[in-house]
Design an enzyme around this catalytic site. Structure first.
Site, PDB file in Angstrom:
ATOM      1  CD  GLN A  99     -20.863 -20.345 -56.902  1.00 63.27           C
ATOM      2  OE1 GLN A  99     -20.280 -20.081 -57.951  1.00 63.27           O
ATOM      3  NE2 GLN A  99     -21.894 -19.638 -56.462  1.00 63.27           N
ATOM      4  CE  LYS A 193     -10.454 -11.907 -61.331  1.00 58.37           C
ATOM      5  NZ  LYS A 193      -9.836 -13.198 -61.031  1.00 58.37           N
TER       6      LYS A 193
HETATM    7  C1  R5P Z   1      -9.963 -16.165 -58.979  1.00 60.25           C
HETATM    8  O1  R5P Z   1     -10.350 -15.422 -58.090  1.00 60.25           O
HETATM    9  C2  R5P Z   1      -8.850 -17.133 -58.793  1.00 60.25           C
HETATM   10  O2  R5P Z   1      -8.043 -16.797 -57.712  1.00 60.25           O
HETATM   11  C3  R5P Z   1      -8.023 -17.293 -60.050  1.00 60.25           C
HETATM   12  O3  R5P Z   1      -7.381 -16.064 -60.322  1.00 60.25           O
HETATM   13  C4  R5P Z   1      -8.874 -17.665 -61.233  1.00 60.25           C
HETATM   14  O4  R5P Z   1      -9.803 -18.650 -60.887  1.00 60.25           O
HETATM   15  C5  R5P Z   1      -8.031 -18.148 -62.367  1.00 60.25           C
HETATM   16  O5  R5P Z   1      -8.872 -18.542 -63.422  1.00 60.25           O
HETATM   17  P1  R5P Z   1      -8.425 -18.288 -64.911  1.00 60.25           P
HETATM   18  O6  R5P Z   1      -7.080 -18.902 -65.077  1.00 60.25           O
HETATM   19  O7  R5P Z   1      -9.481 -18.987 -65.724  1.00 60.25           O
HETATM   20  O8  R5P Z   1      -8.427 -16.813 -65.132  1.00 60.25           O
END
Ligand code: R5P
Length: 302
Positions: A99, A193
């Site tokens: 955050q 993404k």
């Molecule tokens: C997001 O920007 C982070 O770098 C991680 O890719 C993300 O927080 C991973 O979370 P999850 O394993 O829940 O997809």
């Protein structure tokens, strides 16, 4: 120079021991208890108490992020009150770092609260590893170091895959991936993404990179639910990738994250000991204490 004393903070008993051993610092005991109403109590126990020394608080902010943050601040305060001329907070995994901006009106910037809280408690230096967004650290009013470890993880991945493309699952992770790729002379790229701000739903648009017939090493900072890695893996496999290894600095492995990733087709997950992780046949855990100690030396000898 004052004696350096390692104070083992939350989730960091084993990391603290290896940091103390490698740095030649004394290791404090911490007496901790929870009062019946749930409040946290800590008391330092070491021979330099109330004598001049430098304190190195070693904490990991997962699991129990909120209480780990509070306990870390209590340990910093206790050190400052009992002889520490300076306090270094070594927090390889800093929670709330994702955050890092206001995504929706009405939100806080949580990482700023964490960084300011550590400083106001008395930490003048902060060492962390692969923080989600290194720019966040500018909000820490003291001095700081972000220790990059993706090169160590990618080096380890080369035991399992030949001449891989180093792939960031999003552009935010590109610096981490390119740092490791350049160190090892490997190709790198990223996936585009997109996260819906309201629903949190994530979609991926592969870039125009040819993954066909290539081994892939996906590099990320955090594995939480495993969704990002599982979806990135599916994109790579659908574009003809041969095999996928994942390297991630902080593996929280929430719920069935490990299985979700392996079931998506990942051959191996290589991670570090910034948070407590259980290794098994699919999960390799690399101890990054030596690199953290290098950062401590650079800070304390400069
Ligand atoms: C997001 O920007 C982070 O770098 C991680 O890719 C993300 O927080 C991973 O979370 P999850 O394993 O829940 O997809």
């Amino acid at each position: 120079m004052n004696e350096l004393v390692v104070i083992p903070g939350p989730n960091a008993a084993s990391l603290s021991k290896s940091i103390a051993l490698l740095s030649g610092a004394a290791l404090s005991n911490v007496h901790r208890k929870i009062f019946p109403d749930g409040e946290i109590y800590v008391r330092l126990e070491h021979i330099y108490l109330n004598k001049p020394h430098r304190a190195l608080i070693v904490s990991s902010m997962y699991p129990n992020q909120a209480s780990s943050f509070l306990e870390t601040m209590l340990l910093i305060d206790a050190s400052k009150r009992h002889g520490a001329s300076e306090v270094i907070a070594l927090i390889p995994y800093i929670a709330f770092s994702r955050q890092d901006k206001v995504f929706l009106s009405g939100e806080p910037i949580s990482i700023e609260v964490i960084l300011k809280g550590l400083y106001l408690s008395g930490a003048s230096h902060l060492i962390t590893a692969d923080i989600h967004n290194p720019k966040s650290l500018r909000e820490f009013p003291g001095t700081f170091t972000n220790v990059m470890v993706s090169d160590i993880l990618v080096r380890e991945s080369l035991k399992y895959v030949d001449n891989p493309i180093i792939l960031a699952p999003d552009i935010g992770a590109l610096e981490r991936a390119s740092f490791a790729a350049k160190k090892h002379g490997l190709d790198f790229d990223y996936l585009v993404k997109t996260r819906d701000k309201a629903s949190g739903e994530v979609t991926y648009e592969p870039r125009e990179v040819n993954l066909s017939g290539r081994n892939i090493v996906i590099v990320d900072d955090v594995i939480s639910t495993g969704g990002t890695i599982a979806e990135s893996t599916k994109v790579c496999l659908s574009r003809g990738a041969l095999s996928i290894v994942v390297v991630a600095t902080h593996s929280l492995f929430v719920g069935g994250a490990r299985d979700r990733i392996i079931n998506a087709g990942v051959k191996k997950i290589i991670t570090t000991n910034t948070v407590p992780v259980i290794k098994d046949e699919a999960v390799e855990v690399i101890d990054i204490s030596e690199r953290l100690v290098e950062a401590i030396r650079e800070l304390t000898e400069s």
